[in-house]
Design a protein around this motif. Sequence first.
Motif, PDB file in Angstrom:
ATOM      1  N   MET A  71      83.967  81.075  14.677  1.00  0.00           N
ATOM      2  CA  MET A  71      83.378  82.392  14.971  1.00  0.00           C
ATOM      3  C   MET A  71      83.218  83.156  13.668  1.00  0.00           C
ATOM      4  SD  MET A  71      84.855  85.368  17.473  1.00  0.00           S
ATOM      5  CE  MET A  71      86.364  85.536  16.552  1.00  0.00           C
ATOM      6  N   SER A  82      83.011  86.221  11.085  1.00  0.00           N
ATOM      7  CA  SER A  82      83.774  87.478  11.002  1.00  0.00           C
ATOM      8  C   SER A  82      83.115  88.402  10.009  1.00  0.00           C
ATOM      9  CB  SER A  82      85.222  87.202  10.573  1.00  0.00           C
ATOM     10  OG  SER A  82      85.248  86.592   9.307  1.00  0.00           O
ATOM     11  N   GLU A  91      88.974  81.199  19.321  1.00  0.00           N
ATOM     12  CA  GLU A  91      87.686  81.579  18.726  1.00  0.00           C
ATOM     13  C   GLU A  91      86.534  80.869  19.423  1.00  0.00           C
ATOM     14  OE1 GLU A  91      88.215  80.763  14.593  1.00  0.00           O
ATOM     15  OE2 GLU A  91      89.067  82.749  14.181  1.00  0.00           O
ATOM     16  N   TYR A 118      85.735  82.535  22.598  1.00  0.00           N
ATOM     17  CA  TYR A 118      85.034  83.800  22.418  1.00  0.00           C
ATOM     18  C   TYR A 118      83.529  83.634  22.181  1.00  0.00           C
ATOM     19  CZ  TYR A 118      89.680  85.960  21.875  1.00  0.00           C
ATOM     20  OH  TYR A 118      90.966  86.405  22.068  1.00  0.00           O
ATOM     21  N   GLY A 162      84.209  89.370  16.657  1.00  0.00           N
ATOM     22  CA  GLY A 162      84.126  89.021  15.251  1.00  0.00           C
ATOM     23  C   GLY A 162      83.499  90.093  14.396  1.00  0.00           C
TER      24      GLY A 162
END
Length: 330
Positions: free
Chosen positions: A1, A3, A53, A56, A289
């Motif tokens: 993911m 960030s 992650e 998500y 994120g």
Amino acid sequence: MSSASKETESDKLGSKKIELHVHLEGTIRPATLLEIARRNGETLPADTVEGLEELYRFTDFRHFIQVWGMTTNCLRTAGDFRQVVVDYAERASGHGAVYLEGIFSPAERVESYGIDWDEIYSGYVEGAMEAEERFGLTVRLTPDLYRGCPTDLAEECARVSARYRDQGVVGLGMGGDELRGPLEPYRKTVEIARDGGLAFVPHAGETGGSESVREALELGAARLRHGIRAADDPELLAEIADRGVVLDVCPTSNLRTGVVEHLSTHPLPRLREAGALCSVNTDDPAMFGTDLGHEYELAARLGVTAADAYAAGLAGALCEDSVLARLTAL
């Protein structure tokens, strides 16, 4: 993911920020969430940072709601709730935040896990106090209900929230899936909250259309969380602008949950062009994120400057006059 960067351009410029829409449960980083789950003897749907992650990567808004429930409900103790506030306050203050209104969802934990109301509220209140002492960040709290919540539980939540009015609870919200049902069944809940000195700050105009926004306004919403679908109704948008109702806009959230297809099609420019006040927020930053600096950068790309966002934050803040005066003078 992916960030967001630790230090965005707006952070380098030292711009002060106000955040009015952040779900504290959605601020918990995966490693911390795993730690909390382990100490409470709870099992998450993934047992590694990488697994969370991957979880998500939301397919749509309802998938996000499902994952949110499967993960954040590992919170159990006042210590958990306190930690959540303090951890996020440290990160937000690092991005220039001077004031935030944190959302938390007590009813699900009372209903599903039998956690005592005061265990929940005392933890968040103590976290807010510690955040100010350690980071100089003023935190006020706005507990959130969900559409579909039993009305008796919702009314009890409003009464408990009002008891904490002098300890930093300033509003009562309504979140969840707007398509699940109307706000009308919660009219008494809203009245209880308002009689207790709390503002009504519902989610509306996120997954629902302009009719959802109209209903929220009719129930006396002091501010609208999201509200972006008001852009579809020029007459409604003009009313919002004329009344000075602040919209809490969360660009990355809208993209990650699929309610907006692409940043280039985000309604924020239309909202601002019509004169609507739009605060800028992260919503659930650990799950999406993002961070507050990144959201301000996205907003700037859509025509909302840091000064614009701060002014909207001031207009929408529910804090006491002494805090508002201090924020105005910064």
